[in-house]
Design a protein around this motif. Structure first.
Motif, PDB file in Angstrom:
ATOM      1  N   GLN A   1       0.810  -1.206   0.000  1.00  0.00           N
ATOM      2  CA  GLN A   1       0.000   0.000   0.000  1.00  0.00           C
ATOM      3  C   GLN A   1       0.850   1.266   0.000  1.00  0.00           C
ATOM      4  O   GLN A   1       0.475   2.272  -0.579  1.00  0.00           O
ATOM      5  CB  GLN A   1      -0.943   0.008   1.212  1.00  0.00           C
ATOM      6  CG  GLN A   1      -1.908  -1.164   1.258  1.00  0.00           C
ATOM      7  CD  GLN A   1      -2.738  -1.264  -0.012  1.00  0.00           C
ATOM      8  OE1 GLN A   1      -3.400  -0.312  -0.414  1.00  0.00           O
ATOM      9  NE2 GLN A   1      -2.687  -2.420  -0.655  1.00  0.00           N
ATOM     10  N   SER A   2       2.017   1.205   0.631  1.00  0.00           N
ATOM     11  CA  SER A   2       2.850   2.406   0.736  1.00  0.00           C
ATOM     12  C   SER A   2       4.093   2.372  -0.156  1.00  0.00           C
ATOM     13  O   SER A   2       4.909   3.286  -0.128  1.00  0.00           O
ATOM     14  CB  SER A   2       3.264   2.633   2.186  1.00  0.00           C
ATOM     15  OG  SER A   2       4.000   1.528   2.656  1.00  0.00           O
ATOM     16  N   GLY A   3       4.232   1.312  -0.947  1.00  0.00           N
ATOM     17  CA  GLY A   3       5.392   1.236  -1.825  1.00  0.00           C
ATOM     18  C   GLY A   3       5.545  -0.142  -2.424  1.00  0.00           C
ATOM     19  O   GLY A   3       4.654  -0.992  -2.313  1.00  0.00           O
ATOM     20  N   GLU A   4       6.690  -0.350  -3.039  1.00  0.00           N
ATOM     21  CA  GLU A   4       6.944  -1.644  -3.664  1.00  0.00           C
ATOM     22  C   GLU A   4       8.410  -2.018  -3.534  1.00  0.00           C
ATOM     23  O   GLU A   4       9.267  -1.154  -3.351  1.00  0.00           O
ATOM     24  CB  GLU A   4       6.537  -1.637  -5.135  1.00  0.00           C
ATOM     25  CG  GLU A   4       7.241  -0.599  -5.981  1.00  0.00           C
ATOM     26  CD  GLU A   4       6.705  -0.557  -7.399  1.00  0.00           C
ATOM     27  OE1 GLU A   4       7.510  -0.765  -8.321  1.00  0.00           O
ATOM     28  OE2 GLU A   4       5.500  -0.317  -7.582  1.00  0.00           O
ATOM     29  N   ALA A   5       8.664  -3.319  -3.611  1.00  0.00           N
ATOM     30  CA  ALA A   5      10.025  -3.843  -3.548  1.00  0.00           C
ATOM     31  C   ALA A   5      10.188  -4.894  -4.638  1.00  0.00           C
ATOM     32  O   ALA A   5       9.270  -5.664  -4.906  1.00  0.00           O
ATOM     33  CB  ALA A   5      10.322  -4.443  -2.182  1.00  0.00           C
TER      34      ALA A   5
ATOM     35  N   LYS B   1       6.209   5.282  -1.699  1.00  0.00           N
ATOM     36  CA  LYS B   1       5.458   6.348  -2.371  1.00  0.00           C
ATOM     37  C   LYS B   1       5.951   7.714  -1.921  1.00  0.00           C
ATOM     38  O   LYS B   1       6.142   7.970  -0.738  1.00  0.00           O
ATOM     39  CB  LYS B   1       3.966   6.200  -2.100  1.00  0.00           C
ATOM     40  CG  LYS B   1       3.356   5.031  -2.836  1.00  0.00           C
ATOM     41  CD  LYS B   1       1.859   4.929  -2.630  1.00  0.00           C
ATOM     42  CE  LYS B   1       1.339   3.723  -3.392  1.00  0.00           C
ATOM     43  NZ  LYS B   1      -0.065   3.475  -3.189  1.00  0.00           N
ATOM     44  N   GLY B   2       6.192   8.577  -2.899  1.00  0.00           N
ATOM     45  CA  GLY B   2       6.690   9.915  -2.623  1.00  0.00           C
ATOM     46  C   GLY B   2       8.196  10.014  -2.562  1.00  0.00           C
ATOM     47  O   GLY B   2       8.744  11.105  -2.420  1.00  0.00           O
ATOM     48  N   SER B   3       8.896   8.888  -2.677  1.00  0.00           N
ATOM     49  CA  SER B   3      10.366   8.874  -2.640  1.00  0.00           C
ATOM     50  C   SER B   3      10.914   8.274  -3.927  1.00  0.00           C
ATOM     51  O   SER B   3      10.223   7.527  -4.615  1.00  0.00           O
ATOM     52  CB  SER B   3      10.868   8.037  -1.460  1.00  0.00           C
ATOM     53  OG  SER B   3      10.434   8.569  -0.242  1.00  0.00           O
ATOM     54  N   ALA B   4      12.162   8.578  -4.209  1.00  0.00           N
ATOM     55  CA  ALA B   4      12.818   8.014  -5.391  1.00  0.00           C
ATOM     56  C   ALA B   4      13.137   6.543  -5.165  1.00  0.00           C
ATOM     57  O   ALA B   4      13.361   6.113  -4.027  1.00  0.00           O
ATOM     58  CB  ALA B   4      14.096   8.788  -5.679  1.00  0.00           C
ATOM     59  N   ARG B   5      13.168   5.786  -6.228  1.00  0.00           N
ATOM     60  CA  ARG B   5      13.541   4.374  -6.163  1.00  0.00           C
ATOM     61  C   ARG B   5      15.025   4.272  -5.817  1.00  0.00           C
ATOM     62  O   ARG B   5      15.854   4.987  -6.374  1.00  0.00           O
ATOM     63  CB  ARG B   5      13.262   3.693  -7.499  1.00  0.00           C
ATOM     64  CG  ARG B   5      13.611   2.207  -7.509  1.00  0.00           C
ATOM     65  CD  ARG B   5      13.170   1.543  -8.800  1.00  0.00           C
ATOM     66  NE  ARG B   5      11.743   1.389  -8.851  1.00  0.00           N
ATOM     67  CZ  ARG B   5      11.085   0.255  -8.591  1.00  0.00           C
ATOM     68  NH1 ARG B   5      11.752  -0.829  -8.275  1.00  0.00           N
ATOM     69  NH2 ARG B   5       9.774   0.215  -8.646  1.00  0.00           N
ATOM     70  N   ALA B   6      15.352   3.380  -4.899  1.00  0.00           N
ATOM     71  CA  ALA B   6      16.741   3.138  -4.500  1.00  0.00           C
ATOM     72  C   ALA B   6      17.073   1.676  -4.772  1.00  0.00           C
ATOM     73  O   ALA B   6      16.196   0.812  -4.735  1.00  0.00           O
ATOM     74  CB  ALA B   6      16.935   3.457  -3.021  1.00  0.00           C
ATOM     75  N   LEU B   7      18.337   1.410  -5.046  1.00  0.00           N
ATOM     76  CA  LEU B   7      18.738   0.033  -5.288  1.00  0.00           C
ATOM     77  C   LEU B   7      19.971  -0.305  -4.472  1.00  0.00           C
ATOM     78  O   LEU B   7      20.766   0.568  -4.126  1.00  0.00           O
ATOM     79  CB  LEU B   7      18.977  -0.223  -6.771  1.00  0.00           C
ATOM     80  CG  LEU B   7      20.102   0.535  -7.474  1.00  0.00           C
ATOM     81  CD1 LEU B   7      21.417  -0.200  -7.353  1.00  0.00           C
ATOM     82  CD2 LEU B   7      19.751   0.710  -8.929  1.00  0.00           C
ATOM     83  N   SER B   8      20.109  -1.590  -4.184  1.00  0.00           N
ATOM     84  CA  SER B   8      21.284  -2.090  -3.488  1.00  0.00           C
ATOM     85  C   SER B   8      21.554  -3.503  -3.986  1.00  0.00           C
ATOM     86  O   SER B   8      20.803  -4.426  -3.678  1.00  0.00           O
ATOM     87  CB  SER B   8      21.063  -2.094  -1.974  1.00  0.00           C
ATOM     88  OG  SER B   8      22.222  -2.574  -1.325  1.00  0.00           O
TER      89      SER B   8
END
Length: 137
Positions: free
Chosen positions: A21-25, A55-62
């Motif tokens: 609901q608040s984002g994705e992985a 949601k509302g933030s940039a996608r980050a990767l690691s």
């Protein structure tokens, strides 16, 4: 002047995704190989790139993986890479890897200011790791 110290050829093998609901992985599993002036080898099983976007933030990767092969003196060694990055305003991925190695001759990888860029190749991506010429050995 920057020079490419390692090219990692990543073959994508599996995708696992959760959309909350608040984002994705997204977890992207991979294998492949690495080539360069200082090291040549393969990615050991277990390499994974984890991408998270709230949601509302940039996608980050690691991405985390271990390379096994030979250093430039022909000695068997391993290199652990944790490559953290984000997408810039143009959609390009910029990374800042942390490296650990059991090679005495590649120990400078652990303290060098290394940056990464990513390009697409068929079936995967190519990771290019760069450092200033003055930082080597």
């Amino acid at each position: 002047m920057k020079k490419e110290i390692l090219t990692v050829n990543v073959k994508l093998t599996k995708f696992d995704e959760v959309k909350g609901q608040s984002g994705e992985a997204l977890m992207i599993h991979f294998d492949g190989d690495a080539t360069g002036e200082y090291f040549n080898g393969i990615i050991l099983p277990g390499g994974v790139d984890t991408q998270k976007e709230i949601k509302g933030s940039a996608r980050a990767l690691s991405a985390r993986y271990i390379l096994e092969g030979k250093d430039f003196k022909g000695n068997a060694c391993k290199i652990f890479v944790e490559n953290n990055g984000s997408f810039d305003e143009n959609g390009n991925i910029v990374t800042h890897p942390t490296i650990l190695t059991d090679s005495v001759d590649l120990a400078f990888f652990e303290t060098a200011d290394i940056t990464g860029t990513i390009s697409d190749i068929p079936g995967g991506v190519q990771i290019h790791l760069w450092m200033e010429d003055s930082e080597e050995l």
